[in-house]
Design a protein around this motif. Structure first.
Motif, PDB file in Angstrom:
ATOM      1  N   ASN A 275       0.644  -1.342  -0.036  1.00 29.13           N
ATOM      2  CA  ASN A 275      -0.022   0.087  -0.312  1.00 29.13           C
ATOM      3  C   ASN A 275       0.805   1.459   0.565  1.00 29.13           C
ATOM      4  O   ASN A 275       0.973   2.289   1.085  1.00 29.13           O
ATOM      5  CB  ASN A 275      -0.580  -0.113   1.315  1.00 29.13           C
ATOM      6  N   MET A 276       2.285   1.419  -0.743  1.00 30.02           N
ATOM      7  CA  MET A 276       2.689   2.583  -1.271  1.00 30.02           C
ATOM      8  C   MET A 276       2.631   3.019  -2.690  1.00 30.02           C
ATOM      9  O   MET A 276       2.376   2.655  -3.309  1.00 30.02           O
ATOM     10  CB  MET A 276       3.813   2.205  -0.974  1.00 30.02           C
ATOM     11  N   PRO A 277       2.732   4.346  -2.916  1.00 28.91           N
ATOM     12  CA  PRO A 277       3.187   5.221  -3.553  1.00 28.91           C
ATOM     13  C   PRO A 277       3.966   4.443  -4.601  1.00 28.91           C
ATOM     14  O   PRO A 277       5.110   3.715  -4.122  1.00 28.91           O
ATOM     15  CB  PRO A 277       3.101   6.184  -2.956  1.00 28.91           C
ATOM     16  N   PHE A 278       5.092   4.251  -5.891  1.00 29.12           N
ATOM     17  CA  PHE A 278       5.035   4.379  -6.532  1.00 29.12           C
ATOM     18  C   PHE A 278       6.792   4.671  -5.938  1.00 29.12           C
ATOM     19  O   PHE A 278       7.563   4.139  -5.744  1.00 29.12           O
ATOM     20  CB  PHE A 278       4.928   4.685  -7.953  1.00 29.12           C
ATOM     21  N   VAL A 279       7.421   6.476  -5.341  1.00 30.58           N
ATOM     22  CA  VAL A 279       8.499   6.447  -5.545  1.00 30.58           C
ATOM     23  C   VAL A 279       8.882   5.574  -4.324  1.00 30.58           C
ATOM     24  O   VAL A 279       9.578   5.419  -4.132  1.00 30.58           O
ATOM     25  CB  VAL A 279       8.538   7.897  -5.467  1.00 30.58           C
ATOM     26  N   GLN A 280       8.183   5.491  -3.469  1.00 34.80           N
ATOM     27  CA  GLN A 280       8.393   5.252  -1.968  1.00 34.80           C
ATOM     28  C   GLN A 280       8.494   3.772  -1.852  1.00 34.80           C
ATOM     29  O   GLN A 280       9.057   3.442  -1.250  1.00 34.80           O
ATOM     30  CB  GLN A 280       7.432   5.979  -0.604  1.00 34.80           C
ATOM     31  N   GLY A 281       7.397   3.181  -2.817  1.00 34.08           N
ATOM     32  CA  GLY A 281       8.056   1.682  -3.539  1.00 34.08           C
ATOM     33  C   GLY A 281       8.765   1.319  -3.471  1.00 34.08           C
ATOM     34  O   GLY A 281      10.109   0.444  -3.470  1.00 34.08           O
ATOM     35  N   PHE A 282       9.951   2.004  -4.932  1.00 31.58           N
ATOM     36  CA  PHE A 282      10.282   2.089  -5.200  1.00 31.58           C
ATOM     37  C   PHE A 282      12.446   1.932  -4.192  1.00 31.58           C
ATOM     38  O   PHE A 282      12.428   1.378  -4.406  1.00 31.58           O
ATOM     39  CB  PHE A 282      11.015   3.329  -6.278  1.00 31.58           C
ATOM     40  N   LYS A 283      11.739   3.074  -3.312  1.00 23.52           N
ATOM     41  CA  LYS A 283      12.907   3.150  -2.469  1.00 23.52           C
ATOM     42  C   LYS A 283      12.824   2.150  -1.548  1.00 23.52           C
ATOM     43  O   LYS A 283      14.127   1.653  -0.957  1.00 23.52           O
ATOM     44  CB  LYS A 283      13.236   4.847  -1.575  1.00 23.52           C
ATOM     45  N   HIS A 284      11.937   1.723  -1.022  1.00 20.17           N
ATOM     46  CA  HIS A 284      11.880   0.528   0.043  1.00 20.17           C
ATOM     47  C   HIS A 284      12.449  -0.334  -0.659  1.00 20.17           C
ATOM     48  O   HIS A 284      13.262  -1.325  -0.003  1.00 20.17           O
ATOM     49  CB  HIS A 284      10.603   0.541   0.775  1.00 20.17           C
TER      50      HIS A 284
ATOM     51  N   THR B  80       6.847  -9.104  -1.514  1.00 14.64           N
ATOM     52  CA  THR B  80       7.429  -9.406  -0.139  1.00 14.64           C
ATOM     53  C   THR B  80       7.220 -10.862   0.248  1.00 14.64           C
ATOM     54  O   THR B  80       8.730 -10.604   1.040  1.00 14.64           O
ATOM     55  CB  THR B  80       6.398  -8.251   0.265  1.00 14.64           C
ATOM     56  N   GLN B  81       7.054 -11.914   0.245  1.00 13.41           N
ATOM     57  CA  GLN B  81       7.294 -13.023   0.501  1.00 13.41           C
ATOM     58  C   GLN B  81       8.096 -13.621  -0.717  1.00 13.41           C
ATOM     59  O   GLN B  81       8.473 -15.356  -0.344  1.00 13.41           O
ATOM     60  CB  GLN B  81       6.129 -13.696   0.660  1.00 13.41           C
TER      61      GLN B  81
ATOM     62  N   THR C 253      15.749  -2.437   0.766  1.00 10.17           N
ATOM     63  CA  THR C 253      15.683  -3.501   2.155  1.00 10.17           C
ATOM     64  C   THR C 253      16.357  -4.241   0.785  1.00 10.17           C
ATOM     65  O   THR C 253      17.060  -5.420   1.858  1.00 10.17           O
ATOM     66  CB  THR C 253      14.479  -4.069   2.320  1.00 10.17           C
ATOM     67  N   GLU C 254      16.372  -4.760   0.211  1.00 11.69           N
ATOM     68  CA  GLU C 254      16.844  -5.597  -1.034  1.00 11.69           C
ATOM     69  C   GLU C 254      17.532  -5.168  -2.101  1.00 11.69           C
ATOM     70  O   GLU C 254      18.489  -5.801  -2.752  1.00 11.69           O
ATOM     71  CB  GLU C 254      15.985  -5.884  -1.614  1.00 11.69           C
ATOM     72  N   GLY C 255      18.280  -3.780  -2.232  1.00 14.27           N
ATOM     73  CA  GLY C 255      19.411  -3.363  -2.879  1.00 14.27           C
ATOM     74  C   GLY C 255      18.059  -3.853  -4.654  1.00 14.27           C
ATOM     75  O   GLY C 255      17.232  -4.198  -5.300  1.00 14.27           O
ATOM     76  N   ILE C 256      19.490  -2.624  -5.064  1.00 14.73           N
ATOM     77  CA  ILE C 256      18.765  -2.196  -6.579  1.00 14.73           C
ATOM     78  C   ILE C 256      18.774  -3.905  -7.319  1.00 14.73           C
ATOM     79  O   ILE C 256      17.739  -3.745  -8.734  1.00 14.73           O
ATOM     80  CB  ILE C 256      20.369  -1.369  -7.269  1.00 14.73           C
TER      81      ILE C 256
END
Length: 290
Positions: free
Chosen positions: A141-150, A230-231, A154-157
């Motif tokens: 439940n995140m917008p695009f930019v926030q989701g991309f940053k997350h 995410t899983q 957390t996982e790297g590029i």
């Protein structure tokens, strides 16, 4: 018998595909949103959504979070949809031109190969990263930019390329089946090009191609979605994901979300093929696209 078709300007299907892709993505996004939510639900974990189908899902979100919440995750998909469709239709046309026999004809097998090549290319260039961000934006439940940053934090590029193999399999089989079906349909209804393909013919042809491809490759779509969620760390790789879903949830799990996917893909492919054919006809009026 119609004369062998001459090679067309490769920029024409590329431009027409970009425009048609944007139209299609916006028109059917709510169904894609619900489909993704249903596929992210894992029976093995005992998870449950407050709805179990497309209509109940659409109703739930409109009632609880408002109509526009159905368009969450559209931004990354729309950004990717236009060049994605351009690459798909442009490469498909280019590959077909190089596979034609001396009379300009194509077999169903060659149409499948052309679609397969276009599908795998669009998957690796655009679809894999865009679909990963889209899937996690919806799930978190995140917008695009926030989701991309997350994802990057957390996982790297490399996290945006999770599920790339499954995405390539899904897109390759998708486009191979769709273009094979549509080109055969177009050949029959236009009597080998002697008649003009009307927008209504394009709509029905695209819808039937979408139905055919969805029923043929939904297992790849389920695995792709699981690998990009995410899983995804629960699975060692794409093959392991196939094995785990089959052993823990049964073969039926591979058709999770197939009804809402049909609800999104069938009209979507009708729209994109109809739009593409109509846009090509109009673009060819201009010298630069001839």
């Amino acid at each position: 018998m119609a004369s062998p078709p001459k090679k067309k300007n490769p920029w024409t299907p590329l431009a027409a595909g970009c425009i048609a892709g944007g139209i299609e993505a916006t028109a059917v996004w709510p169904m894609e949103f619900i489909k993704t939510q249903l596929q992210l639900q894992s029976k093995a974990k005992g998870a449950a959504l407050p709805y179990n189908g497309m209509i109940s899902g659409l109703t739930y979100y409109v009632r609880t979070t408002g109509f526009f919440s159905l368009y969450r995750g559209l931004a990354p998909t729309l950004i990717g949809s236009m060049p994605k469709a351009g690459i798909r239709f442009g490469l498909n046309a280019l590959i077909k031109d190089n596979l034609r026999d001396k009379n300009g004809n194509l077999t169903p097998g060659k149409n499948f190969i052309a679609g397969l090549g276009a599908g795998v290319s669009e998957a690796l260039i655009i679809v894999a990263p865009v679909e990963t961000v889209k899937t996690k934006c919806i799930e978190l439940n995140m917008p695009f930019v926030q989701g991309f940053k997350h994802i990057v934090a957390t996982e790297g590029i490399g996290g945006i390329y999770l599920g790339a193999a499954a995405t390539a399999m899904k897109q390759g089989s998708n486009q191979g089946l769709r273009f094979m079906w549509f080109n055969e349909y177009k050949r029959v209804v236009t009597n080998d090009g002697e008649k003009k393909l009307t927008p209504l013919m394009g709509l029905f042809g695209g819808m039937s191609a979408g139905c055919f491809s969805t029923l043929g490759n939904n297992p790849f779509d389920v695995v792709k979605t699981r690998m990009q969620g995410t899983q995804s760390k629960l699975y060692a790789n794409t093959l392991d994901c196939f094995k785990q879903v089959l052993s823990k949830e049964g073969a039926g799990a591979f058709y999770a979300g197939v009804v809402p996917r049909l609800g999104r893909v069938v009209p979507g492919q009708g729209i994109i093929f109809m739009s593409f054919e109509t846009i090509v006809q109009n673009l060819e009026r201009f010298a630069i696209f001839q």
